[in-house]
Design a protein around this motif. Structure first.
Motif, PDB file in Angstrom:
ATOM      1  N   LYS A 230      27.059  40.133  16.461  1.00 27.52           N
ATOM      2  CA  LYS A 230      26.839  40.997  17.518  1.00 27.52           C
ATOM      3  C   LYS A 230      27.276  42.639  17.248  1.00 27.52           C
ATOM      4  N   GLY A 231      26.262  43.422  17.724  1.00 27.73           N
ATOM      5  CA  GLY A 231      26.635  44.804  17.400  1.00 27.73           C
ATOM      6  C   GLY A 231      26.511  45.186  16.151  1.00 27.73           C
ATOM      7  N   SER A 232      26.104  46.541  16.082  1.00 26.80           N
ATOM      8  CA  SER A 232      26.186  47.266  14.890  1.00 26.80           C
ATOM      9  C   SER A 232      27.437  47.073  13.962  1.00 26.80           C
ATOM     10  N   ASP A 233      28.695  47.008  14.715  1.00 25.39           N
ATOM     11  CA  ASP A 233      29.743  46.959  13.781  1.00 25.39           C
ATOM     12  C   ASP A 233      29.881  45.671  13.466  1.00 25.39           C
ATOM     13  N   GLY A 234      29.467  44.703  14.115  1.00 24.77           N
ATOM     14  CA  GLY A 234      29.413  43.062  13.697  1.00 24.77           C
ATOM     15  C   GLY A 234      28.673  42.830  12.421  1.00 24.77           C
ATOM     16  N   VAL A 235      27.381  43.722  12.452  1.00 25.01           N
ATOM     17  CA  VAL A 235      26.428  43.624  11.232  1.00 25.01           C
ATOM     18  C   VAL A 235      27.507  44.004   9.991  1.00 25.01           C
ATOM     19  N   ALA A 236      27.952  45.094  10.083  1.00 25.30           N
ATOM     20  CA  ALA A 236      28.243  46.043   9.275  1.00 25.30           C
ATOM     21  C   ALA A 236      29.592  45.313   8.426  1.00 25.30           C
ATOM     22  N   SER A 237      30.529  44.613   9.583  1.00 26.04           N
ATOM     23  CA  SER A 237      31.523  43.815   9.096  1.00 26.04           C
ATOM     24  C   SER A 237      31.160  42.610   8.414  1.00 26.04           C
ATOM     25  N   SER A 238      30.157  41.924   8.606  1.00 32.47           N
ATOM     26  CA  SER A 238      29.680  40.831   8.135  1.00 32.47           C
ATOM     27  C   SER A 238      29.210  40.988   6.576  1.00 32.47           C
ATOM     28  N   VAL A 239      28.542  42.070   6.593  1.00 30.73           N
ATOM     29  CA  VAL A 239      28.102  42.464   5.381  1.00 30.73           C
ATOM     30  C   VAL A 239      29.244  42.689   4.334  1.00 30.73           C
ATOM     31  N   LYS A 240      30.133  43.928   4.704  1.00 29.61           N
ATOM     32  CA  LYS A 240      31.239  44.104   4.050  1.00 29.61           C
ATOM     33  C   LYS A 240      32.025  42.757   3.568  1.00 29.61           C
ATOM     34  N   SER A 241      32.305  41.750   4.372  1.00 27.68           N
ATOM     35  CA  SER A 241      33.032  40.802   4.084  1.00 27.68           C
ATOM     36  C   SER A 241      32.294  39.470   3.334  1.00 27.68           C
ATOM     37  N   THR A 242      30.930  39.637   3.069  1.00 26.95           N
ATOM     38  CA  THR A 242      30.273  38.350   2.455  1.00 26.95           C
ATOM     39  C   THR A 242      29.542  39.080   1.249  1.00 26.95           C
ATOM     40  N   GLU A 243      29.944  38.385  -0.019  1.00 27.44           N
ATOM     41  CA  GLU A 243      29.307  38.644  -1.117  1.00 27.44           C
ATOM     42  C   GLU A 243      27.913  38.295  -1.314  1.00 27.44           C
ATOM     43  N   GLY A 244      26.837  39.071  -1.512  1.00 26.70           N
ATOM     44  CA  GLY A 244      25.410  38.541  -1.470  1.00 26.70           C
ATOM     45  C   GLY A 244      24.797  38.616  -0.215  1.00 26.70           C
ATOM     46  N   ALA A 245      25.535  39.689   0.771  1.00 26.71           N
ATOM     47  CA  ALA A 245      24.889  39.796   1.842  1.00 26.71           C
ATOM     48  C   ALA A 245      24.256  41.088   2.035  1.00 26.71           C
ATOM     49  N   ILE A 246      23.175  41.152   2.950  1.00 23.24           N
ATOM     50  CA  ILE A 246      22.265  42.400   3.264  1.00 23.24           C
ATOM     51  C   ILE A 246      22.310  42.321   4.666  1.00 23.24           C
ATOM     52  N   GLY A 247      21.947  43.404   5.400  1.00 27.08           N
ATOM     53  CA  GLY A 247      21.820  43.552   6.987  1.00 27.08           C
ATOM     54  C   GLY A 247      21.348  44.975   7.056  1.00 27.08           C
ATOM     55  N   TYR A 248      20.784  45.057   8.345  1.00 26.00           N
ATOM     56  CA  TYR A 248      20.150  46.850   8.747  1.00 26.00           C
ATOM     57  C   TYR A 248      21.293  46.967   9.819  1.00 26.00           C
ATOM     58  N   VAL A 249      21.741  48.341   9.647  1.00 22.40           N
ATOM     59  CA  VAL A 249      22.823  48.909  10.581  1.00 22.40           C
ATOM     60  C   VAL A 249      22.564  50.308  10.524  1.00 22.40           C
ATOM     61  N   GLU A 250      22.965  51.094  11.448  1.00 20.96           N
ATOM     62  CA  GLU A 250      22.880  52.550  11.473  1.00 20.96           C
ATOM     63  C   GLU A 250      23.725  53.062  10.084  1.00 20.96           C
ATOM     64  N   MET A 251      23.176  54.419  10.010  1.00 24.09           N
ATOM     65  CA  MET A 251      23.835  54.989   8.776  1.00 24.09           C
ATOM     66  C   MET A 251      25.168  55.319   9.149  1.00 24.09           C
ATOM     67  N   SER A 252      25.650  55.566  10.293  1.00 23.46           N
ATOM     68  CA  SER A 252      27.040  55.972  10.576  1.00 23.46           C
ATOM     69  C   SER A 252      27.832  54.725  10.282  1.00 23.46           C
ATOM     70  N   PHE A 253      27.431  53.322  10.589  1.00 18.51           N
ATOM     71  CA  PHE A 253      28.320  52.251  10.541  1.00 18.51           C
ATOM     72  C   PHE A 253      28.297  51.988   9.071  1.00 18.51           C
ATOM     73  N   ALA A 254      27.216  51.864   8.465  1.00 17.75           N
ATOM     74  CA  ALA A 254      27.292  51.886   6.908  1.00 17.75           C
ATOM     75  C   ALA A 254      28.185  52.560   6.335  1.00 17.75           C
ATOM     76  N   GLU A 255      28.555  53.896   6.866  1.00 16.93           N
ATOM     77  CA  GLU A 255      29.308  54.838   6.021  1.00 16.93           C
ATOM     78  C   GLU A 255      30.871  54.740   6.316  1.00 16.93           C
ATOM     79  N   ASN A 256      30.719  54.425   7.677  1.00 16.78           N
ATOM     80  CA  ASN A 256      32.288  54.171   8.019  1.00 16.78           C
ATOM     81  C   ASN A 256      32.675  52.605   7.438  1.00 16.78           C
ATOM     82  N   SER A 257      31.867  51.652   7.050  1.00 15.98           N
ATOM     83  CA  SER A 257      32.498  50.635   6.388  1.00 15.98           C
ATOM     84  C   SER A 257      32.198  50.675   4.938  1.00 15.98           C
ATOM     85  N   GLN A 258      31.904  51.985   4.592  1.00 17.61           N
ATOM     86  CA  GLN A 258      31.669  52.085   2.925  1.00 17.61           C
ATOM     87  C   GLN A 258      30.913  51.184   2.502  1.00 17.61           C
TER      88      GLN A 258
END
Length: 372
Positions: A230-258
């Motif tokens: 759920k939400g851009s923050d949810g996708v960013a969090s899921s990608v960050k915590s899952t090896e092998g993950a990929i997702g689409y998210v606004e640049m600002s959320f990708a940068e904030n989550s490194q």
């Protein structure tokens, strides 16, 4: 009509103020479900009261930044923005419970959204006012793989479930020098209705129609599979915590989550890294499809402009050109004047957004000025 411009800051328009996010359902003037407002002596900007707004999570970081400058000038005023997703924001606006909605897609004529929004405004039209250029990153979590490159065809194969391992021949073809592991791909999408879904699926449908057989829209097509967050923050969090993950998210959320982000091939086959400047080159080719002060844009996802990053969304602020209670119209106009100002737009670039510029910015300011 086409507009052009450089990514740059724009002329200062006045500072106002903004306070904390929320969804207070206050008593209203005119039965709008929005808090009434009265001018208050002694506030720096002469405004006091509350407006409710809701919608796009893509612009949530922008809203948070705008609060700082807006609140500094008008400490007696607050805007409660609930980042509930574009679909929920549009419905809240249509139902009259918010003064404006943030949406990563303009009101849809074919689905009746425009007519319903016009009915809510009663004596005027609802208008789509572009305010935030939000480049969409294809973010991934694959330790040891830097500078990943993906073509639209490959991205469509991944998110449709046809490509299931990172060493798939299609990914190897895009990255001939990379050492790709056989790690299973974990593809994450937005589970809620969102303009990000709408823009991303339009990109896939436009650029890789043979590999993306599904419809476009704010709801992710169930047949495409994958895992929802759920939400851009949810996708960013899921990608960050899952090896092998990929997702689409606004640049600002990708940068904030490194998060690592892939280079994406544009219509000429050039793999382009995501930056505010490369995204801005794509927006420069957009057509304005709305009439008058309705500024709906058509993004060219197949852009062949050199150095243009192709996956870009624009977040609109949707409100009534005429039809809000007078006190609400005054505050909405004041807030949007600030967000379109030099100060408001210049603050976005460091957050991973691309500022408005050129002819589009001129039209945005004219549309805001017409609110009454």
């Amino acid at each position: 009509m086409k507009y052009a411009g450089r990514l740059a800051a724009v002329a200062v328009v006045g500072a106002l103020s903004l306070a904390a996010c929320g969804t207070d359902n206050n008593n209203t003037a005119g039965g709008s479900g929005i808090a009434s407002v009265a001018p208050a002596a002694g506030t720096a900007g002469g405004l006091s009261g509350t407006i409710n707004a809701a919608g796009s999570t893509a612009q949530a970081n922008a809203i948070d930044e705008w609060k700082k400058g807006f609140q500094a000038a008008n400490p007696g005023m607050s805007i409660n923005y609930q980042p509930s997703g574009s679909g929920a924001g549009v419905q809240a606006f249509i139902q009259g419970t918010v003064a404006f909605a943030g949406s990563d897609s303009a009101l849809n004529d074919q689905k009746g959204e425009s007519a319903k929004a016009d009915d809510r405004c009663r004596i005027g039209k609802a208008v789509d006012i572009p305010m935030v250029i939000g480049p969409v990153a294809v973010a991934y979590n694959l330790p040891g793989v830097e500078g990943l490159q993906l073509s639209p065809k490959t991205i469509a194969g991944i998110f449709s479930g046809k490509i299931i391992k990172w060493d798939d021949p299609a990914i190897k073809a895009d990255n001939p020098r990379a050492q790709l592991p056989s790690t299973p791909i974990q593809a994450f999408h937005r589970s809620d209705q969102s303009g990000t879904n709408d823009n991303f699926t339009k990109f896939l449908k436009t650029t890789a129609p043979d590999d993306w057989p599904y419809e476009t829209g704010k709801v992710w097509p169930a047949a495409a599979g994958g895992q929802g967050s759920k939400g851009s923050d949810g996708v960013a969090s899921s990608v960050k915590s899952t090896e092998g993950a990929i997702g689409y998210v606004e640049m600002s959320f990708a940068e904030n989550s490194q998060l690592q982000t892939a280079k994406v091939a544009n219509g000429s086959g050039e793999f382009v890294a995501l930056t505010p400047e490369s995204a801005g080159k794509t927006v420069e080719t957009a057509d304005i499809k709305g009439t008058g002060n309705d500024l709906k844009l058509a993004i060219d996802y197949n852009t062949k402009t050199p150095g243009a990053y192709p996956i870009v969304l624009v977040t609109y602020e949707i409100t009534c050109e005429k039809g809000l209670p007078a006190d609400q119209a005054k505050l909405v106009k004041a807030f949007l004047t600030y967000t379109a100002s030099d100060q408001g737009q210049a603050s976005l670039k460091d957050l991973g957004y691309a500022p408005l510029a050129g002819g589009l910015l001129t039209k945005v300011r004219a549309a805001i000025k017409a609110i009454s």
